[in-house]
Each structure stands twice: as structure tokens, then as C-alpha cells.
Design a protein around this motif. Structure first.
Motif, PDB file in Angstrom:
ATOM      1  N   VAL A   8       0.870  -1.187   0.000  1.00  0.00           N
ATOM      2  CA  VAL A   8       0.000   0.000   0.000  1.00  0.00           C
ATOM      3  C   VAL A   8       0.896   1.222   0.000  1.00  0.00           C
ATOM      4  O   VAL A   8       1.790   1.345   0.855  1.00  0.00           O
ATOM      5  N   PHE A   9       0.683   2.117  -0.955  1.00  0.00           N
ATOM      6  CA  PHE A   9       1.515   3.305  -1.083  1.00  0.00           C
ATOM      7  C   PHE A   9       1.098   4.369  -0.072  1.00  0.00           C
ATOM      8  O   PHE A   9      -0.078   4.457   0.321  1.00  0.00           O
ATOM      9  N   LYS A  10       2.067   5.165   0.315  1.00  0.00           N
ATOM     10  CA  LYS A  10       1.803   6.246   1.266  1.00  0.00           C
ATOM     11  C   LYS A  10       1.224   7.433   0.513  1.00  0.00           C
ATOM     12  O   LYS A  10       1.922   8.251  -0.046  1.00  0.00           O
ATOM     13  N   SER A  11      -0.110   7.490   0.490  1.00  0.00           N
ATOM     14  CA  SER A  11      -0.818   8.554  -0.221  1.00  0.00           C
ATOM     15  C   SER A  11      -2.202   8.699   0.393  1.00  0.00           C
ATOM     16  O   SER A  11      -2.692   7.798   1.085  1.00  0.00           O
ATOM     17  N   THR A  12      -2.829   9.850   0.171  1.00  0.00           N
ATOM     18  CA  THR A  12      -4.164  10.075   0.717  1.00  0.00           C
ATOM     19  C   THR A  12      -5.185   9.097   0.154  1.00  0.00           C
ATOM     20  O   THR A  12      -6.111   8.696   0.854  1.00  0.00           O
ATOM     21  N   LEU A  13      -5.034   8.691  -1.098  1.00  0.00           N
ATOM     22  CA  LEU A  13      -5.965   7.752  -1.710  1.00  0.00           C
ATOM     23  C   LEU A  13      -5.587   6.299  -1.453  1.00  0.00           C
ATOM     24  O   LEU A  13      -6.365   5.405  -1.816  1.00  0.00           O
ATOM     25  N   SER A  14      -4.439   6.045  -0.853  1.00  0.00           N
ATOM     26  CA  SER A  14      -3.973   4.696  -0.502  1.00  0.00           C
ATOM     27  C   SER A  14      -4.081   3.713  -1.668  1.00  0.00           C
ATOM     28  O   SER A  14      -4.729   2.667  -1.560  1.00  0.00           O
TER      29      SER A  14
ATOM     30  N   PHE B 143      -2.993   0.609  -3.958  1.00  0.00           N
ATOM     31  CA  PHE B 143      -2.246  -0.573  -3.540  1.00  0.00           C
ATOM     32  C   PHE B 143      -1.596  -1.254  -4.740  1.00  0.00           C
ATOM     33  O   PHE B 143      -2.070  -1.172  -5.869  1.00  0.00           O
ATOM     34  N   TYR B 144      -0.491  -1.910  -4.436  1.00  0.00           N
ATOM     35  CA  TYR B 144       0.324  -2.620  -5.419  1.00  0.00           C
ATOM     36  C   TYR B 144      -0.061  -4.096  -5.381  1.00  0.00           C
ATOM     37  O   TYR B 144      -0.247  -4.682  -4.321  1.00  0.00           O
ATOM     38  N   LEU B 145      -0.188  -4.683  -6.565  1.00  0.00           N
ATOM     39  CA  LEU B 145      -0.661  -6.056  -6.677  1.00  0.00           C
ATOM     40  C   LEU B 145       0.153  -6.765  -7.753  1.00  0.00           C
ATOM     41  O   LEU B 145       0.477  -6.166  -8.785  1.00  0.00           O
ATOM     42  N   THR B 146       0.476  -8.034  -7.508  1.00  0.00           N
ATOM     43  CA  THR B 146       1.217  -8.828  -8.485  1.00  0.00           C
ATOM     44  C   THR B 146       0.362 -10.013  -8.911  1.00  0.00           C
ATOM     45  O   THR B 146      -0.104 -10.779  -8.061  1.00  0.00           O
ATOM     46  N   PHE B 147       0.159 -10.149 -10.214  1.00  0.00           N
ATOM     47  CA  PHE B 147      -0.608 -11.267 -10.765  1.00  0.00           C
ATOM     48  C   PHE B 147       0.344 -12.331 -11.299  1.00  0.00           C
ATOM     49  O   PHE B 147       1.422 -12.023 -11.838  1.00  0.00           O
ATOM     50  N   LYS B 148      -0.062 -13.581 -11.159  1.00  0.00           N
ATOM     51  CA  LYS B 148       0.659 -14.696 -11.778  1.00  0.00           C
ATOM     52  C   LYS B 148       0.139 -14.874 -13.202  1.00  0.00           C
ATOM     53  O   LYS B 148      -1.070 -14.822 -13.444  1.00  0.00           O
ATOM     54  N   THR B 149       1.051 -15.100 -14.154  1.00  0.00           N
ATOM     55  CA  THR B 149       0.669 -15.265 -15.551  1.00  0.00           C
ATOM     56  C   THR B 149       0.808 -16.731 -15.954  1.00  0.00           C
ATOM     57  O   THR B 149       1.448 -17.546 -15.271  1.00  0.00           O
ATOM     58  N   THR B 150       0.204 -17.059 -17.098  1.00  0.00           N
ATOM     59  CA  THR B 150       0.217 -18.449 -17.561  1.00  0.00           C
ATOM     60  C   THR B 150       1.601 -18.918 -17.968  1.00  0.00           C
ATOM     61  O   THR B 150       1.878 -20.125 -17.949  1.00  0.00           O
ATOM     62  N   ASP B 151       2.490 -18.003 -18.360  1.00  0.00           N
ATOM     63  CA  ASP B 151       3.841 -18.396 -18.761  1.00  0.00           C
ATOM     64  C   ASP B 151       4.819 -18.442 -17.589  1.00  0.00           C
ATOM     65  O   ASP B 151       6.027 -18.510 -17.776  1.00  0.00           O
ATOM     66  N   GLY B 152       4.291 -18.385 -16.371  1.00  0.00           N
ATOM     67  CA  GLY B 152       5.138 -18.447 -15.189  1.00  0.00           C
ATOM     68  C   GLY B 152       5.699 -17.120 -14.748  1.00  0.00           C
ATOM     69  O   GLY B 152       6.448 -17.065 -13.769  1.00  0.00           O
ATOM     70  N   GLY B 153       5.381 -16.060 -15.448  1.00  0.00           N
ATOM     71  CA  GLY B 153       5.885 -14.746 -15.085  1.00  0.00           C
ATOM     72  C   GLY B 153       4.978 -14.030 -14.098  1.00  0.00           C
ATOM     73  O   GLY B 153       4.035 -14.603 -13.524  1.00  0.00           O
TER      74      GLY B 153
END
Length: 964
Positions: free
Chosen positions: A673-679, A681-691
Motif C-alpha cells: 500500500v503506497f503512502k498517499s491520501t488515496l492509498s 495498492f500494489y498487486l502482483t498477478f501470476k501469468t500463464t507463462d510463469g511470469g
């Protein structure tokens, strides 16, 4: 002054209401002598019983005219007093009331025989009395709470502006003295009665404060006080019924005779002794108006100047989209002065010039010029086909063709373009100029122009986009532009899709059937799709990527929480919403007809569910109290919650932000979660190619402007690559999923502020940062300044590219926190909240090029400077990019012009200006290319040594330190 809170009557959309409480008053009974003279009075209800049945009518008046029909109390039988306690509602709202609105309140008495006066002959009701009360007081404030209205006996309330039945009594002076009342009598006033009336007024005022909640409530005591106040009111009424000691003034002179009786100066007929109208007594009607939390002040609706003719500006376009002509130049003759002042010495002769408002100026041509143009263009139809321009005219026409898409053509230019229209069919640039030159209101000209379309040289995409703008309404011309777009491939079409969705607003809507009614009594109306809508639907149904972005662009336009656009009529907003809903529905139907249609529809449905879940999580995180670490822990719990179903997708899902990437779930341990008034958030998705695919999701912020800027950057990158100029730009992906939510692709990078504030690791130097991540290879491979050559080239080119692009788009609020640098040397900008030359800070530079950025290239190239400096290479790349984009300015300007009505707050411009015009100024299209090149050279030298950017960076750093 103390703060004063009030409400506007124009915003009070409630029906006018009044509560009729009770009638108080007494009068003497009629003597038998009067009943012998007037036998009809024996059948009048008020003469038979002091509590006879009366009914009341209330009607609003303004300027002595009724505003609507009256409201009437229902029948009610009275036992001990005339008490209604009934609310009457009038069929009009407070927001529509004029400031001089009055309520004409008449009490009607029931009689068994017609009135003798003849006014109410044939009816069985006569006026018991009337009163007229204004709804707004002298200060323009709406009356609220209890009101005491004087009833004028035997008179109906007139509601006139100069009413004869006023609601308020004439205030008398205190003390035992002789005063003159309105009938011309000299009245002796009792000081004791005056004090009693003053005390009653004070108690009534306190009672109003109690009703408003300003005095605490004590039920057992309040009831006793209310009964005592009612008792005092009755005593006051009885006291007013006592015979008054009066002496008729001798100045009352005889007047005209009315029905055989002499009238006085006031126009009233003096009543004879024994007449029922002369009985001593007075009545008061107690009313109650609705109460509000704040005072309601009258506010009038401001209407536009009334048009003199039926010519109106187009309703579907904004004021900036309408091509208004400048006012004509007026040459004043001798003795005529523009300030309306005349001088006899100068031969003024006392004449005066009057300025008259003419709404046709700017929307209609001069009738004489229109007639002249019709005659000139009509007589050359046969000769224009083989007409060739001479060298001088050829240069003139070439200058016209070089004008930008936002430039207006003069009457002479329009006439010459029309005259040589057959010759210009071989010039693809001339079609847009011809469309501007045609008078589309003339059927003959329109037919000739449309007949030339098949013969015209194939136009470029930028001209096709201009023909789809708000200035072109002819369906044939727009269909011709769509045919040109059909030749573009899907990747190119994706670059313009955002603008093409906006261009749907300007399509003429053709109704094939209107107003038909089927057997079930339902009205059926079929609307024929425009050619542009059909084209977009067909191409998007055949391509997953196009269909993905078309769907989300339409969802943003259909967002129910979108703020209402300024200066746009409600009917236009509703028409656009209906248009996009119909296109979305037709797109789903077209998907269903394809082989993979059902699967594609399920994908869009699952994407919508994913975005809804992420938006809810973002809203919960933003509204959560606590520090950042607590929000991160809460985010992880939400991501692993089984009801959100985010860990593992049963079927891979194309990501809405990038449909080419298929994701299978999220990684909760890598969230942030970034330090900002709107908060956000950072998210990481898993992809089908393993990335992995990282992104940022945020709510509460309108990402449509950032989405537009990044789209223009991607377009500019393609234009530069077409000229074999790769400036290593980073057009990261942004997708607005609504007007206040969206996703942003995350690019691993470091802000320049962090690099330049790291004395140990990077020694406050960009060059050290590049050396740290890209050290010179040990195998004697090419390197520059101790940095691997490809990394230094990437840095120099990307800085050059973004300097040019941010200058052209007028990107503001540039500081070291929104300038990022990736480890491989890619430099790029983020956060495009201010564009088109806007900047929240004063003295902002036109282009962000700091001394530290130049030092990262080896410093400026001077005779005594570093021989390995890459600054000359930077200047050459920037100059080449500027001239290359300048040659493709029409495409960029047309794309921006189509976004004029996109309801994006940051794109708002002043009336008469355009979004494209702001950018066109920076292209310097009015000068030759050598002049523009020299301007760019001077701009780079000036901005590199500018101190304004240094001050802004220092102030921004201090502000960030205070916030931390």
C-alpha cells in the motif's frame, strides 16, 4: 461578519405548502332591524352560528396574476371553534416561484340564497373574508413557521401587487394618544393594550424559537404555556373588537356615486348604520409555513439572452466546438465616436450610436454575402470542371493546404477552394478544406461536394479523424471517413479507439421508425446504427484486444457515478448515455453471433467481477484508519479471503489492462500500500507463462486524463519508429475502469529524488546510478563514461523523447518525484494531472531539463568540457523528434480535438478555446521549419539553465518532508 448559512430557493424542489390552523375573532350579532331590511342574511351560515362551517381557498399570485389553480380545505364540522389543522399543497415548486409571490387566502361562507350584490349571483357561497400574504419578506427570505393574518371581512383576497387585503395590521404607536388610522378616523389608543400586544408578540417569537429547537423542550410546562398564549391571543382579539372612540375627519369629501351611495376619497363606500359590513369586530387566521434547517433566500434563474430569430447554435456541441466568426470590423466615419460621445467641433451633430444585441452574429452568415456566394458558385458549375490555377493561385492554395486542422478559412479562401475543387481532387490534403468551404445548408452545393468524394485521392488517417469530428454532420462525408478507417489494421485502430468512441457523440442519429405502437400498447422505436458504430462493433467483435478496450471505454461512458458535465444540457447528457448503452448492447449481440462469442462474453463478465472486487478492496483500504503497515496486513487478509476468489483462477483470465497477458491469480505476499491520501495498492498477478505482472489499482482518482496522455505518448512513439527513430519511450498501460477508479501498469524504477538524495549509494548522481546498474564490461565492449553503451544510449534517447513530448502536451507539475529512471536506463514521466500548459506552481519551466539530468549524460558540451559528453547527441535526438512530430501534427491535433467533449475535468478550456489549439501553439505551425528548429534550439539552452525548476524542486522537497 459572523458566518451565515442559507439555502437557495432555486434548489428547493418541493411543492408549496401551507397549514391552515384556526380562525379567531368575534363580532356582534345582527340586530333584528337589519334582518328585516336584509332577509337574505338570515340564510348566511356565519349569522346563524359563531362556529358555522367555512372553507378556505389558497391561490398564489404574482404581478396581479394567478400562478396556478387554488387549493381548498375539505369539509369539516366545527363544534367549539373553527379549527382546521390541515395542510394544503399547491401544484408548483418553491424553485419556480417569483420573488413577489403572494398567497391570496379567502374564507368562504355558505348561504342558502344567492348574493344580493350580484357578483356571486346564482352561487351559494359568499366571501367571509380574505387576506393576502407574501411568501418572501422584504429581505427576500422565505417565510416559515406560524403566521397571523388579518381577515378583511366580506372581501375576497385579491392577490394584487397593491392589495386591498393585506395580511398584517398597521402598527400603532404606543402610549395614550390620538392617532389617525387608514380609514381617516382619529383613534384613541390605550397604553395598557399596547403593552399587552407587545408582550404577546414577544411570546409568539419565543414560541417560534421553541418550535425550531432553540429552546429546550419541557412537555408538561410547554402545554401550559401554549394554552396561556392562546388565551392571550383570544383576549387580544376581543380587545380589538371593542368600540373605538373615533371622530370622522372633516376632510373626507364627497366622491362619485356607487350604487346610489356616495364614495369617499379612498374609493370605499361608507356603510350605513345597521349594514352587516359595518359591524364592529375583527378576525385573524393563523397559518403555518414549512420550516427548514436553514433560511431559504430567493434566487432567480438566469436565462440566456432571448434570440431574435429561430437560428440557434448546435445543441450537441460545446461552445468551443462551434466555429464562431469574429465580430466584423466597423470603420467609424467623421464625427462618429466609439464611446458614444459627440463633439460639435468635430461635426458630431449630437448623433448617438446605439449598440444592439444580435444573437445571429457567429451563427449565421451575412444574408448579402450568402446571396453573393450562391450567385458566384452557381454560375460556374460548368466552367469549374476544367479550371486550372495559375502559379500565383497555386501558391495561394498551397498555403491554404498547409493550415492546421483547427485553423479557420476566410471567405476568400473558401471561395477559391470551391472554385478549384475539381483540380484539388488529386490533393489528399484538400478534402478537409473543401468540407469547411461548402455551405451544407445549400442542397445544390452539398450534392456537388458529395459527388466529388469517389474521385478524391485517398486521404490519410488524420484527415479521416478530422472528418469524424463535431464540425462535420453530413452522413455521406462521415461514411467516407469510416471507409478510410477500414483500411487500418487492428493495431493502428487501437491507437485511435479512445477517440473513435468519443466521435460516436457527433454521429447524426437517423430514426427508421418513430412512434409506432404495437398491439400490447407499447411504443416501439428502432434506431438505425451509424456507420461508425457499425464499423467499431464489427471490428471489435472480431478481435479480442479491440473488443476488450471498446467494452471498458463504453463502461466508463455509462458510469452512473460520473459527475455531470458543465455547460451541457441534461437532454444532451441523457442522449449520449442512451447512445452508448445502445452501442454496448449491439456489441454484445455481435459477440453472440461469432463462434467464440459466448466465451468472449464470459471473459468480459469475469473481468467486471474482478474490477468490482478490487474496487471494493481499494475503498475499504482507503477508508481504514491506522498506519500504512496496518493497511498492508488488512490488504493481505482480503486477498486470501476465499469469498474474493483471487488466489487461483479456475480458468486463465485476460487482464483488462493488457488482454495479451492471461493471469491465473494474485500473490498476496507481494502486495503493498503506497503512502498517499488515496492509498493505492500494489498487486502482483501470476501469468500463464510463469511470469508476474505487477500493477497499481486506485479509487477516488480520475485516471482518464493520464490514460489519454499515455495513449498520445504511445502514438508518438509509433510515429517516431516509423521514421526509424526509437527514443526508448515507456508508454506504460493505464486503464480507467470508471470515472473514479482504474489500474496502472507498474514499471520497476526509482524516482530521481531518491537517486539524488542518496549520498552513500549513488553519491547524489544519476551517472553513478547508471554505473551501479550498468557497469562498463570487462571484455572491452563499448562503454561511455563508465556505463554500458546501450544503457547510456537508452538514457539519452528517452530523456530527449520525454522532453519533447511533455513540452508539446504542456505537462505541468514536474518535480523529481514524478521523474523515474529504471535500472536499464529508461527514463520516463508519471502523473499527468496537469496538461495543456497548466501548472499549480508559479514560474514553472516549459520543459523539465535539470542540471542533474544533463550531468547524467556527461555534462554540457563545452570546449573545456568532457569529450565523452552525450549532450550533443541528446540535442540532436530531441531536435529530430520535434521536427518529426511537427510533420504529423494534424493527427495528434485531431485526436485531441475529438476528446474535447469527453467530460475529463483536466481538459476544460475557456470559452472560445480548444484543446487542440493549446497544443498547436507549441508546434509553431505558423512558421517555417528552419524558424521552428531555431526556436527549439533556444528553448533547450534556456530551460537547461532555468532557475525556476530548481526552486520548484526545493520547495517540493520541503513540502514532502513536512508531510512525512
Amino acid at each position: 461578519m459572523e458566518p451565515f448559512t442559507f439555502a437557495s430557493s432555486a434548489e428547493l424542489h418541493l411543492p408549496v405548502a401551507v397549514k391552515v390552523n384556526r380562525l379567531e375573532g368575534h363580532e356582534k350579532s345582527l340586530p333584528y332591524s337589519t334582518l328585516l331590511k336584509r332577509p337574505d342574511l338570515r340564510h348566511r351560515g356565519s349569522n346563524l352560528s359563531p362556529h358555522s362551517e367555512l372553507y378556505i381557498t389558497v391561490q398564489p399570485f404574482a404581478d396581479s396574476k394567478p400562478l396556478t389553480v387554488h387549493a381548498q380545505t375539505p369539509h369539516k364540522h366545527f363544534k367549539t371553534g373553527r379549527v382546521w389543522n390541515h395542510w394544503l399543497s399547491l401544484p408548483m415548486a418553491y424553485s419556480t416561484l417569483p420573488s413577489n409571490t403572494q398567497l391570496a387566502i379567502t374564507l368562504w361562507d355558505v348561504t342558502g340564497v344567492p348574493s344580493r350584490s350580484g357578483e356571486y349571483a346564482g352561487s351559494h357561497h359568499v366571501p367571509f373574508g380574505g387576506s393576502t400574504i407574501p411568501l418572501f419578506d422584504e429581505e427576500g427570505t422565505l417565510r416559515t413557521g406560524r403566521q397571523k393574518c388579518r381577515v378583511h371581512r366580506h372581501r375576497a383576497a385579491d392577490g394584487f401587487s397593491d392589495t386591498t387585503t393585506p395580511w398584517a395590521e398597521q402598527k400603532r404607536r404606543r402610549g395614550r394618544m390620538r392617532a389617525s388610522d387608514e380609514e381617516g378616523e382619529t383613534v384613541v389608543i390605550d397604553e395598557k393594550a399596547s403593552r399587552r400586544e407587545a408582550e404577546l408578540e414577544r411570546l409568539v417569537g419565543l414560541m417560534k424559537k421553541h418550535e425550531m429547537g432553540e429552546i429546550p423542550e419541557t412537555k408538561w410546562l410547554d402545554q401550559m404555556v401554549f394554552r396561556q398564549i392562546e388565551k392571550l391571543e383570544r383576549q387580544s382579539v376581543k380587545a380589538s373588537n371593542r368600540p373605538r372612540q373615533s371622530v370622522q375627519r372633516s376632510s373626507v369629501s364627497a366622491g362619485p356615486e356607487v350604487d346610489g351611495t356616495t364614495a369617499n376619497k379612498t374609493g370605499e363606500v361608507p356603510c350605513a348604520e345597521g349594514d352587516p359590513d359595518h359591524i364592529d369586530g375583527s378576525f385573524f387566521l393563523y397559518l403555518e409555513f414549512p420550516r427548514f434547517d436553514h433560511p431559504v433566500v430567493f434566487t432567480d434563474h438566469e436565462y440566456p439572452p432571448p434570440p431574435i430569430s429561430t437560428i440557434q447554435p448546435p445543441t450537441t456541441q460545446t461552445a468551443a466546438a462551434v466555429n464562431l466568426k469574429p465580430p466584423p470590423e466597423v470603420q467609424l466615419g467623421p464625427g462618429i465616436h466609439s464611446d458614444n460621445a459627440t463633439s460639435d467641433a468635430e461635426g458630431g451633430g449630437g448623433s448617438t450610436i446605439f449598440r444592439v444585441y444580435d444573437p445571429e452574429i457567429g451563427y449565421n452568415d451575412n444574408p448579402a454575402e450568402t446571396k453573393h456566394r450562391r450567385l458566384i458558385r452557381g454560375q460556374r458549375n460548368a466552367l469549374d470542371r476544367d479550371l486550372k490555377p495559375n502559379p500565383k493561385m497555386r501558391d495561394f492554395l498551397n498555403n491554404v493546404m498547409l493550415k492546421g486542422p483547427t485553423a479557420e478559412l476566410s471567405d476568400k479562401e473558401k471561395d477559391e477552394v470551391w472554385r478549384f475543387r475539381h483540380h484539388l481532387t488529386r490533393d489528399k490534403r484538400a478534402l478537409t478544406k473543401l468540407v469547411k468551404s461548402v455551405n451544407w445548408n445549400e442542397a445544390a452545393e452539398s450534392r456537388q461536394a458529395i459527388a466529388l468524394l469517389p474521385k478524391w485521392a485517398e486521404i490519410d488517417v488524420d484527415d479521416a479523424l478530422e472528418l469524424l469530428g463535431p464540425g462535420v454532420s453530413d452522413p455521406s462525408v462521415r461514411a467516407y471517413a469510416v471507409e478510410r478507417l477500414r483500411k487500418a489494421d487492428d493495431e493502428e485502430l487501437l491507437l485511435y479507439l479512445l477517440q473513435l468512441v468519443q466521435a460516436l457523440k457527433f454521429e447524426p442519429q437517423q430514426h427508421s421508425s418513430h412512434g409506432n405502437t404495437n398491439g400490447a400498447g407499447e411504443e416501439a422505436a428502432e434506431t438505425e446504427d451509424s456507420s461508425l458504430a457499425s464499423f467499431l462493433i464489427a471490428r471489435s467483435a472480431a478481435n479480442l484486444k479491440l473488443g476488450n478496450f471498446l467494452h471498458w471505454y463504453l463502461m466508463v461512458e455509462l458510469d452512473p457515478n460520473a459527475p455531470p458535465p458543465l455547460n451541457t444540457p441534461t437532454e444532451v447528457v441523457e442522449a449520449n448515455r442512451f447512445l452508448y448503452s445502445r452501442v454496448s448492447y449491439d456489441f454484445m449481440l455481435a459477440l453472440a453471433e461469432t463462434t467464440e462469442g459466448q466465451e468472449r462474453r464470459n471473459i468480459l463478465l469475469r473481468q467486471g467481477e474482478l474490477i468490482t472486487i478490487l474496487a471494493k478492496i481499494s475503498g475499504d483500504i482507503r477508508g481504514m484508519k491506522g498506519d500504512r503497515l496496518r493497511k498492508i496486513e488488512a490488504l493481505k487478509k482480503m486477498l486470501v479471503d476465499p469469498k474474493n476468489d483471487l488466489l487461483d483462477f479456475k480458468t486463465p483470465l485476460p487482464l483488462p489492462l493488457d488482454p495479451d497477458v492471461k493471469v491465473t491469480g494474485v500473490l498476496p505476499e507481494e502486495c503493498n500500500v503506497f503512502k498517499s491520501t488515496l492509498s493505492p495498492f500494489y498487486l502482483t498477478f501470476k501469468t500463464t507463462d510463469g511470469g508476474r505482472y505487477p500493477l497499481i489499482f486506485k479509487t477516488g482518482d480520475d485516471l482518464r486524463q493520464d490514460q489519454l496522455v499515455v495513449q498520445i505518448i504511445a502514438l508518438m512513439d509509433r510515429l517516431l519508429r516509423n521514421e526509424n527513430l526509437d527514443l526508448k519511450l515507456t508508454p506504460y498501460r493505464i486503464l480507467a475502469t470508471s470515472t473514479l477508479a482504474g489500474a496502472v501498469q507498474f514499471i520497476p524504477s526509482t524516482p530521481l529524488s531518491s537517486i539524488l538524495s542518496s549520498p552513500t549509494k549513488y553519491k547524489n548522481s544519476i551517472l553513478t546510478y547508471l554505473r551501479h546498474h550498468n557497469p562498463a564490461p570487462q571484455d572491452n565492449s563499448p562503454s561511455i563514461l563508465g556505463v554500458r553503451k546501450d544503457a547510456m544510449d537508452t538514457y539519452v534517447k528517452s530523456v530527449a523523447g520525454y522532453c519533447v513530448i511533455t513540452y508539446l502536451l504542456g505537462v505541468g507539475d514536474r518535480h523529481l518525484d514524478n521523474l523515474l529512471l529504471s535500472p536499464d536506463g529508461h527514463f520516463f514521466h508519471i502523473d499527468f494531472g496537469y496538461i495543456l500548459g497548466r501548472d499549480p506552481k508559479p514560474l514553472a519551466p516549459l520543459m523539465k531539463l535539470t542540471r542533474e539530468m544533463v550531468d547524467g549524460m556527461g555534462g554540457p558540451s563545452t570546449p573545456n568540457g568532457n569529450s565523452e559528453s552525450q549532450f550533443p547527441s541528446f540535442r540532436q535526438h530531441a531536435l529530430t523528434a520535434y521536427t518529426t512530430l511537427r510533420r504529423s501534427s494534424s493527427l495528434i491535433l485531431n485526436l485531441l480535438a475529438l476528446m474535447q467533449d469527453a467530460r475529463i475535468p483536466g481538459l476544460g478550456v475557456a470559452e472560445g478555446e480548444s484543446v487542440a489549439g493549446k497544443v498547436e501553439e507549441r508546434f509553431k505551425l505558423g512558421v517555417s521549419e528552419p524558424v521552428a528548429v531555431e526556436f527549439w534550439r533556444q528553448l533547450v539552452e534556456r530551460e537547461m539553465g532555468s532557475w525556476g525548476g530548481v526552486v520548484i524542486d526545493k520547495l517540493h522537497g520541503l513540502a514532502q518532508g513536512w508531510r512525512a
